[in-house]
Enzyme design. Structure first.
Site, mmCIF file in Angstrom:
data_model
loop_
_atom_site.group_PDB
_atom_site.id
_atom_site.type_symbol
_atom_site.label_atom_id
_atom_site.label_comp_id
_atom_site.label_asym_id
_atom_site.label_seq_id
_atom_site.Cartn_x
_atom_site.Cartn_y
_atom_site.Cartn_z
ATOM 1 C CG ASP A 180 -1.863 1.398 1.469
ATOM 2 O OD1 ASP A 180 -2.379 1.431 0.222
ATOM 3 O OD2 ASP A 180 -2.395 1.218 1.704
ATOM 4 C CG ASP B 146 -3.769 3.816 -3.223
ATOM 5 O OD1 ASP B 146 -4.556 3.157 -3.160
ATOM 6 O OD2 ASP B 146 -3.450 4.454 -2.329
ATOM 7 C CD GLU B 147 -5.783 -0.188 -1.448
ATOM 8 O OE1 GLU B 147 -5.272 -1.602 -0.333
ATOM 9 O OE2 GLU B 147 -6.613 -0.239 -1.411
#
Length: 348
Positions: free
Chosen positions: A8, A103-104
């Site tokens: 993350d 983003d993860e």
């Protein structure tokens, strides 16, 4: 035993802006829409979080909490470019990746033989390589399941690395507060607290049947997570389940008549988006209404096509639940699962 990583990026959009403009590093910074346009915060850096600002917060409220907040509009092409570079690093380690957003992502490294098969060393390599090549810090959780890996990645942010080895799972889960479980929001946490359930150890004292009685289908999930049961695989291909279109209005729609007037344009946007996806088979429609007090209601109906009259009926029924000005209106279509669509084709 599976080895799952959850990677993350820390305050991703804000991190990119701070990387490219170091003057932004130590001041409260948020990325989002303007207050004048009824915008919300997409993300913010840690100095801004110290003021109580968080993602999905209305920008107007964020500015009340921190009047000297620096607000920047999102630059999605730049963010997508950085995300693609990070995903490429992930693929150097394993092809078994399930991206959740820009983003993860989850990574299944169970079969990876690099780093002597150590998931901890793999996580350290990911963090080091991502920072070296992109300037972005990752927090990574390592665990035998997806739900524990995600909890672990959030355990020591920012720039964290938390490992839950198989032999530590039982002790970790026993002491885990129930509000850390995925799907337990403030409302469910309050209901659990009213039943004197604060940790997974408390949750384990309840039978499956009792939890289902109190929490419906989610009670089954609570029963499983409290015991560390999560066999969900890392899905390298994710099937789209719905297509939608929505608008947050600069000025609240004052009444039902105004909502009716705004509906046709939304339905046409939905039709255009479905066409871009090849007009997939549908199994239903839904409408979303957010009122001026930020309460949200949704309503669904079955159906194999986009029907303007059906959306109008859904709107009227949904609006009656709040009967007040509306700040956001959305329409959407539920897609028929690919397996069902293939079966239908075989027998038609």
């Amino acid at each position: 035993m599976r080895k799952i990583l959850h990677a993350d990026c820390d305050c991703f959009y804000a991190a990119i802006e701070m990387r490219d403009n170091p003057a932004l590093r130590d001041i409260p910074l948020a990325i989002g829409g303007t207050a004048a346009q009824r915008g919300v915060i997409a993300t913010c850096n840690y100095p801004a979080r110290a003021f109580g600002i968080h993602s999905a917060m209305p920008t107007a409220r964020a500015l009340r909490l921190c009047p000297h907040l620096t607000l920047l509009p999102p630059d999605f092409p730049r963010y997508r470019d950085v995300s693609a570079r990070i995903q490429a690093i992930f693929r150097e380690l394993t092809p078994r990746i399930e991206p959740l957003s820009l983003d993860e992502a989850y990574l299944d490294v169970s079969e990876v033989r690099r780093f002597r098969g150590s998931a901890t060393w793999m996580a350290r390599w990911l963090k080091e390589e991502t920072h070296r090549r992109t300037g972005i810090t990752l927090s990574v959780g390592v665990a035998p399941s997806k739900f524990l890996a995600k909890i672990a990645s959030d355990w020591d942010k920012p720039d964290g690395l938390t490992v839950i080895p198989p032999e530590a799972v039982e002790a970790f889960i026993t002491e885990l507060p129930v509000d850390r479980l995925h799907g337990v929001g403030p409302a469910t946490a309050a209901r659990l607290a009213a039943l004197d359930i604060a940790t997974c150890a408390d949750l384990r004292r309840w039978s499956r049947e009792a939890l289902v009685e109190h929490f419906g289908k989610f009670g089954q999930r609570l029963f499983e997570l409290a015991r560390g049961i999560d066999d969900r695989p890392v899905q390298t291909e994710r099937e789209r389940k719905s297509v939608s279109a929505e608008t947050t209005f600069h000025q609240d729609l004052p009444d039902l008549a105004a909502c009716r007037a705004a509906l046709p344009a939304l339905v046409e946007r939905l039709r255009s988006r479905l066409a871009r996806h090849g007009d997939p088979p549908l199994k239903g429609s839904f409408i979303k209404v957010r009122f001026d007090d930020f309460t949200l209601t949704t309503l669904e109906a079955g159906g194999a096509r986009v029907d303007a009259d059906q959306f109008l009926a859904l709107l009227e029924a949904a609006w009656q639940r709040g009967a007040r000005p509306v700040r956001l209106l959305g329409v959407g279509a539920r897609l028929k699962p690919a397996a069902d669509a293939r079966q239908l084709t075989l027998f038609t």
